[in-house]
Design a protein around this motif. Sequence first.
Motif, PDB file in Angstrom:
ATOM      1  N   THR A  88      -3.709   7.931  -6.109  1.00 40.78           N
ATOM      2  CA  THR A  88      -4.435   7.905  -4.837  1.00 40.78           C
ATOM      3  C   THR A  88      -5.584   6.903  -4.890  1.00 40.78           C
ATOM      4  O   THR A  88      -5.792   6.137  -3.943  1.00 40.78           O
ATOM      5  CB  THR A  88      -4.954   9.310  -4.499  1.00 40.78           C
ATOM      6  N   ARG A  89      -6.304   6.891  -5.993  1.00 43.03           N
ATOM      7  CA  ARG A  89      -7.404   5.931  -6.139  1.00 43.03           C
ATOM      8  C   ARG A  89      -6.870   4.497  -6.143  1.00 43.03           C
ATOM      9  O   ARG A  89      -7.443   3.609  -5.508  1.00 43.03           O
ATOM     10  CB  ARG A  89      -8.175   6.230  -7.415  1.00 43.03           C
ATOM     11  N   CYS A  90      -5.764   4.284  -6.819  1.00 49.52           N
ATOM     12  CA  CYS A  90      -5.144   2.956  -6.852  1.00 49.52           C
ATOM     13  C   CYS A  90      -4.700   2.543  -5.446  1.00 49.52           C
ATOM     14  O   CYS A  90      -4.866   1.389  -5.047  1.00 49.52           O
ATOM     15  CB  CYS A  90      -3.965   2.974  -7.812  1.00 49.52           C
ATOM     16  N   ARG A  91      -4.167   3.481  -4.687  1.00 46.58           N
ATOM     17  CA  ARG A  91      -3.732   3.187  -3.318  1.00 46.58           C
ATOM     18  C   ARG A  91      -4.918   2.854  -2.417  1.00 46.58           C
ATOM     19  O   ARG A  91      -4.844   1.938  -1.588  1.00 46.58           O
ATOM     20  CB  ARG A  91      -2.964   4.375  -2.749  1.00 46.58           C
ATOM     21  N   ILE A  92      -6.004   3.570  -2.567  1.00 54.37           N
ATOM     22  CA  ILE A  92      -7.199   3.291  -1.755  1.00 54.37           C
ATOM     23  C   ILE A  92      -7.746   1.899  -2.072  1.00 54.37           C
ATOM     24  O   ILE A  92      -8.068   1.126  -1.169  1.00 54.37           O
ATOM     25  CB  ILE A  92      -8.263   4.382  -1.967  1.00 54.37           C
ATOM     26  N   TYR A  93      -7.828   1.560  -3.366  1.00 54.44           N
ATOM     27  CA  TYR A  93      -8.301   0.224  -3.741  1.00 54.44           C
ATOM     28  C   TYR A  93      -7.348  -0.858  -3.226  1.00 54.44           C
ATOM     29  O   TYR A  93      -7.796  -1.926  -2.789  1.00 54.44           O
ATOM     30  CB  TYR A  93      -8.462   0.102  -5.254  1.00 54.44           C
ATOM     31  N   THR A  94      -6.048  -0.574  -3.253  1.00 52.08           N
ATOM     32  CA  THR A  94      -5.069  -1.520  -2.718  1.00 52.08           C
ATOM     33  C   THR A  94      -5.280  -1.731  -1.225  1.00 52.08           C
ATOM     34  O   THR A  94      -5.226  -2.860  -0.733  1.00 52.08           O
ATOM     35  CB  THR A  94      -3.638  -1.013  -2.986  1.00 52.08           C
TER      36      THR A  94
ATOM     37  N   GLY B 234      -6.251  -5.097   0.714  1.00 47.90           N
ATOM     38  CA  GLY B 234      -5.440  -5.537   1.849  1.00 47.90           C
ATOM     39  C   GLY B 234      -6.266  -5.802   3.088  1.00 47.90           C
ATOM     40  O   GLY B 234      -6.043  -6.795   3.795  1.00 47.90           O
ATOM     41  N   MET B 235      -7.224  -4.916   3.384  1.00 47.43           N
ATOM     42  CA  MET B 235      -8.072  -5.121   4.566  1.00 47.43           C
ATOM     43  C   MET B 235      -8.904  -6.387   4.429  1.00 47.43           C
ATOM     44  O   MET B 235      -9.014  -7.169   5.382  1.00 47.43           O
ATOM     45  CB  MET B 235      -8.983  -3.915   4.777  1.00 47.43           C
ATOM     46  N   ILE B 236      -9.470  -6.609   3.248  1.00 46.05           N
ATOM     47  CA  ILE B 236     -10.267  -7.819   3.028  1.00 46.05           C
ATOM     48  C   ILE B 236      -9.373  -9.054   3.117  1.00 46.05           C
ATOM     49  O   ILE B 236      -9.751 -10.069   3.719  1.00 46.05           O
ATOM     50  CB  ILE B 236     -10.997  -7.738   1.670  1.00 46.05           C
ATOM     51  N   SER B 237      -8.184  -8.967   2.546  1.00 43.58           N
ATOM     52  CA  SER B 237      -7.248 -10.086   2.581  1.00 43.58           C
ATOM     53  C   SER B 237      -6.833 -10.428   4.007  1.00 43.58           C
ATOM     54  O   SER B 237      -6.802 -11.609   4.390  1.00 43.58           O
ATOM     55  CB  SER B 237      -6.006  -9.750   1.755  1.00 43.58           C
ATOM     56  N   ILE B 238      -6.508  -9.415   4.796  1.00 39.79           N
ATOM     57  CA  ILE B 238      -6.109  -9.656   6.186  1.00 39.79           C
ATOM     58  C   ILE B 238      -7.277 -10.244   6.982  1.00 39.79           C
ATOM     59  O   ILE B 238      -7.095 -11.154   7.796  1.00 39.79           O
ATOM     60  CB  ILE B 238      -5.576  -8.365   6.823  1.00 39.79           C
ATOM     61  N   LEU B 239      -8.487  -9.756   6.732  1.00 42.05           N
ATOM     62  CA  LEU B 239      -9.662 -10.296   7.413  1.00 42.05           C
ATOM     63  C   LEU B 239      -9.867 -11.771   7.080  1.00 42.05           C
ATOM     64  O   LEU B 239     -10.021 -12.609   7.976  1.00 42.05           O
ATOM     65  CB  LEU B 239     -10.915  -9.498   7.042  1.00 42.05           C
TER      66      LEU B 239
ATOM     67  N   SER C 171       0.820  -1.216   0.000  1.00 45.84           N
ATOM     68  CA  SER C 171       0.000   0.000   0.000  1.00 45.84           C
ATOM     69  C   SER C 171       0.854   1.266   0.000  1.00 45.84           C
ATOM     70  O   SER C 171       0.372   2.326  -0.384  1.00 45.84           O
ATOM     71  CB  SER C 171      -0.956   0.010   1.187  1.00 45.84           C
ATOM     72  N   HIS C 172       2.115   1.176   0.388  1.00 42.11           N
ATOM     73  CA  HIS C 172       2.991   2.351   0.347  1.00 42.11           C
ATOM     74  C   HIS C 172       3.526   2.596  -1.060  1.00 42.11           C
ATOM     75  O   HIS C 172       3.649   3.736  -1.486  1.00 42.11           O
ATOM     76  CB  HIS C 172       4.151   2.191   1.326  1.00 42.11           C
ATOM     77  N   TRP C 173       3.832   1.529  -1.785  1.00 42.14           N
ATOM     78  CA  TRP C 173       4.406   1.635  -3.120  1.00 42.14           C
ATOM     79  C   TRP C 173       3.318   1.381  -4.156  1.00 42.14           C
ATOM     80  O   TRP C 173       2.996   0.252  -4.472  1.00 42.14           O
ATOM     81  CB  TRP C 173       5.530   0.626  -3.297  1.00 42.14           C
ATOM     82  N   THR C 174       2.754   2.436  -4.709  1.00 44.60           N
ATOM     83  CA  THR C 174       1.740   2.312  -5.753  1.00 44.60           C
ATOM     84  C   THR C 174       2.436   2.441  -7.102  1.00 44.60           C
ATOM     85  O   THR C 174       3.021   3.476  -7.407  1.00 44.60           O
ATOM     86  CB  THR C 174       0.676   3.413  -5.616  1.00 44.60           C
ATOM     87  N   MET C 175       2.396   1.399  -7.891  1.00 39.96           N
ATOM     88  CA  MET C 175       3.066   1.342  -9.191  1.00 39.96           C
ATOM     89  C   MET C 175       4.558   1.625  -9.066  1.00 39.96           C
ATOM     90  O   MET C 175       5.169   2.219  -9.949  1.00 39.96           O
ATOM     91  CB  MET C 175       2.452   2.340 -10.172  1.00 39.96           C
TER      92      MET C 175
END
Length: 174
Positions: free
Chosen positions: A142-148, A152-157, A33-37
């Motif tokens: 920014t949009r790509c980072r938010i979707y990432t 990530g939240m769904i994956s961790i859950l 989530s820190h490194w977008t593209m």
Amino acid sequence: MDISSTLFEIIDMRSFSNLWYWIALAVLWSSVSHWTMGVPHDLLVRARRIRGQTEQDLLDIVRINGNRIIYIVDVSGLALLGLVCFVFTGLGTLGFYYGVEFAQAVFLLLFPVCFVVLLHIRAARKLRAGEKTLEFVSKVLTRCRIYTQIIGMISILITSLWGMYQNFSIGVLG
């Protein structure tokens, strides 16, 4: 006590009960989530705040990384897709059909990253076709980072629920 028993005690193959697995999961999603593209988020924030040379650096790195992503996809995307499908089919079969916990853990760690890669490919194509201004680049990244982060939240859950299920079922059965 020899070195191999110590090593296997530290690196437990029962992944969901191992602290290192959860640390790796947190570090993975923090980094992704820190490194977008391939662009660090702090560079985007600095470019919006300072402008000037930092803005030009951001636009250059986005152009270079976007072109690199598109080139890789255009040249070897089909072969990479086949390889990734092979690996995840093997991991999924080993993990969820045969019950190999290590394969389940690796699958749950890496499979959601495939969706992030698809997001980056889409963003790279959008950035190539769109304007080369800070506002447009900032909006896309920014949009790509938010979707990432949502992925990530769904994956961790899902990973934590599956890990708790595995730990409880092994605790009850074992």
